[in-house]
Design an enzyme around this catalytic site. Structure first.
Site, mmCIF file in Angstrom:
data_model
loop_
_atom_site.group_PDB
_atom_site.id
_atom_site.type_symbol
_atom_site.label_atom_id
_atom_site.label_comp_id
_atom_site.label_asym_id
_atom_site.label_seq_id
_atom_site.Cartn_x
_atom_site.Cartn_y
_atom_site.Cartn_z
ATOM 1 N N HIS A 94 75.372 51.476 7.649
ATOM 2 C CA HIS A 94 75.598 50.163 7.049
ATOM 3 C C HIS A 94 75.872 49.133 8.155
ATOM 4 O O HIS A 94 75.454 47.990 8.062
ATOM 5 C CB HIS A 94 76.799 50.199 6.092
ATOM 6 C CG HIS A 94 76.566 51.049 4.881
ATOM 7 N ND1 HIS A 94 76.697 50.570 3.593
ATOM 8 C CD2 HIS A 94 76.207 52.339 4.750
ATOM 9 C CE1 HIS A 94 76.433 51.551 2.731
ATOM 10 N NE2 HIS A 94 76.145 52.631 3.410
ATOM 11 N N ASP A 107 78.373 43.764 1.988
ATOM 12 C CA ASP A 107 77.597 44.978 1.801
ATOM 13 C C ASP A 107 77.433 45.226 0.286
ATOM 14 O O ASP A 107 78.377 45.014 -0.486
ATOM 15 C CB ASP A 107 78.412 46.123 2.438
ATOM 16 C CG ASP A 107 77.666 47.409 2.560
ATOM 17 O OD1 ASP A 107 77.210 47.915 1.525
ATOM 18 O OD2 ASP A 107 77.567 47.921 3.684
#
Ligand code: UDP
Length: 472
Positions: free
Chosen positions: A18, A114
């Site tokens: 990520h 995110d």
């Protein structure tokens, strides 16, 4: 920082897969004049190998996350649970209040969250800052998770009992998910293998996908020609503007490589000697094996891969993380070491982009994390796929069936089967077709990021839209 400069706060989930694409996106915005605050948490900070260099217009902030200091790789999933979210809601809120102070002219333009950390929206709203979503998965991965509630509503998930995993039930074809043709239940992510309606991950990813699509903008690290139908599905279903801007790793090459080569937030030390070792090999001769940052194998699976690779008689580079094997048994038998002497290189972490870009690589044996998949496509390398969990099953399906660049290993991972696939991809006709397809996708990706290409155009539109945003 100049007071008028647009200021974006990026906050990825604390996992390597990520952090990397969010970092690439942050670098892209920085190269276009944005001031960047890149936020990470104690979990990453404890594993971070080198102090990060703060560059002009690019700063880092560490916030406290409440995770135990000894949290290991798989405990990363804890970051999706309540206490992480609660702790970060407080500490991220404090940080935003410090950064966003309109009365003295310091305004945060927006936060980039995110897709698995949508709790940050509430925090941003409280402080009065717009929130934009960055999805570290493929569009197909998010589309799969988004449809979990509908699969549950139709009685297709969760599984009635464990026996359903072996009854061919998971081969049931689903024909109603927008943009996904001939998709089977098993391709829609590992969490559908649950028999429990209250399974945490099943519900978590479904909720996050739904929440992500409520943002005004959702940014994907993919490109239009690769995922045209699924992207179209999103665009027709949701008011959110969908920006496909990838592959970001290629964007970075065009826009800001010189400035930012030095900034890396890696949790393992890269053994760069492997690049020299690759230099000593012929073009298209080396098998590259790497299961990413979160896959955990059993000791037996490790052995099956080891013998399949040894028996192939091809040179190989194999990345075995110190925590790859459940129970920590990553030591391979002496007999194996003798067998591969002079032909194989084992390291614990590598600079993967450079490895995949190296001409000596012939195939990537991968777990199909989205970054690994996109990196492989970007460098025209075909894949042998062994998906582990989450969205990797969906990426694998697309790589094998839609894009023609992959072949899948059965989850049982038996050495004979792995050996047959290696032979087919490295030496056979199927391998030639896959290589051709991979090179075509590489070319499409490169066209997409050049002026007039879809990702290039989307970035220009996205930047214009970001510049219109205002905190209050
Ligand atoms: N990576 C790397 N060196 C390694 C293994 C992985 O630099 O030895 C990087 C890889 O290039 C990718 C990320 O770590 O950007 C892994 O992300 P991915 O989505 O492929 O898988 P995950 O680790 O999230 O399962």
């Amino acid at each position: 920082m100049e007071k008028k400069q647009p200021h974006v706060v990026c906050f990825p989930c604390p996992a390597q897969g990520h952090i990397n694409p969010m970092m690439q996106f942050a670098k892209l915005l920085h190269s276009r004049g944005f001031f960047i605050t890149f936020v990470y948490t104690d979990y990453t900070h404890r594993r971070q190998l080198e102090p990060l260099e703060c560059l002009d217009g690019f700063q880092f902030e560490v916030i406290s996350d409440g995770l135990p200091p000894d949290a290991g790789t798989m405990e990363i999933l804890q970051t999706f649970r309540g206490s992480f979210r609660e702790s970060c809601s407080v500490t991220f809120g404090e940080l935003l209040r410090k950064l966003h102070n309109p009365s003295d002219g310091h305004v945060v333009t927006c936060i980039v969250s995110d897709a698995f950390m949508t709790f940050t929206r509430k925090v941003a709203e409280e402080v009065g800052i717009p929130d934009v979503i960055f999805c570290p998965m493929a569009a197909c991965g998010l589309m799969a998770f988004l449809n979990y509630p509908e699969l549950i509503r139709r009685g297709l998930a969760p599984l009635r009992d464990e026996s359903y995993t072996s009854k061919g039930y998971l081969d049931t074809t689903i024909d109603w998910i927008p943009g996904m043709r001939d998709i089977r239940l098993r391709d829609l992510g590992s969490f559908l293998g649950s028999t429990d309606l209250d399974n945490f991950m099943l519900n978590f990813v479904a909720n996050e996908a739904q929440n992500a699509l409520k943002a005004p903008m959702v940014i994907f690290n993919t490109f239009d020609s690769l995922e045209r139908e699924v992207l179209h599905g999103f665009r027709s279903m949701f008011p959110a503007r969908i920006y496909s801007v990838g592959p970001l790793l290629l964007q970075r090459r065009l826009l800001s490589e010189n400035v930012f080569k030095s900034v890396k937030l890696s949790m393992w030390k890269e053994e760069i000697e492997c690049l020299k070792w690759l230099d000593s090999h012929e073009a298209a001769s080396v098998i590259y094996v790497n299961f990413g940052s979160t896959t955990i194998t059993t000791a037996q699976q490790l052995l099956e891969f080891a013998w399949a690779i040894a028996d192939s008689n091809h040179p190989f580079l194999w990345v075995i993380r110190p925590d790859l094997v459940k129970g920590g048994q990553t030591i391979l038998p002496q007999e194996f070491m003798d067998r591969i002497e002079g032909r194989g290189m084992l390291v614990s972490w590598c600079p993967q982009e450079e490895v995949l870009a190296h001409p000596s690589i012939t195939v990537f044996l991968t777990h199909c994390g989205w970054n690994s998949t996109l990196e492989s496509i970007s460098f025209g390398v075909p894949m042998i796929c062994w998906p582990f969990f989450g969205d990797q099953q969906t990426n694998c399906r697309y790589a094998c069936n839609e894009w023609g660049v992959g072949m899948e290993i059965d989850s049982n991972a038996k050495r004979e089967e792995i050996g047959v696939l290696i032979k087919e991809v490295v030496e056979g006709e199927k391998g030639k077709d896959m290589k051709k397809a991979a090179l075509n996708w590489k070319e499409s990706a490169e066209i997409g990021i050049k002026e007039g290409g879809s990702s290039h155009t989307n970035i220009e539109l996205l930047i214009q839209e970001l510049l219109q945003l205002k905190g209050n």
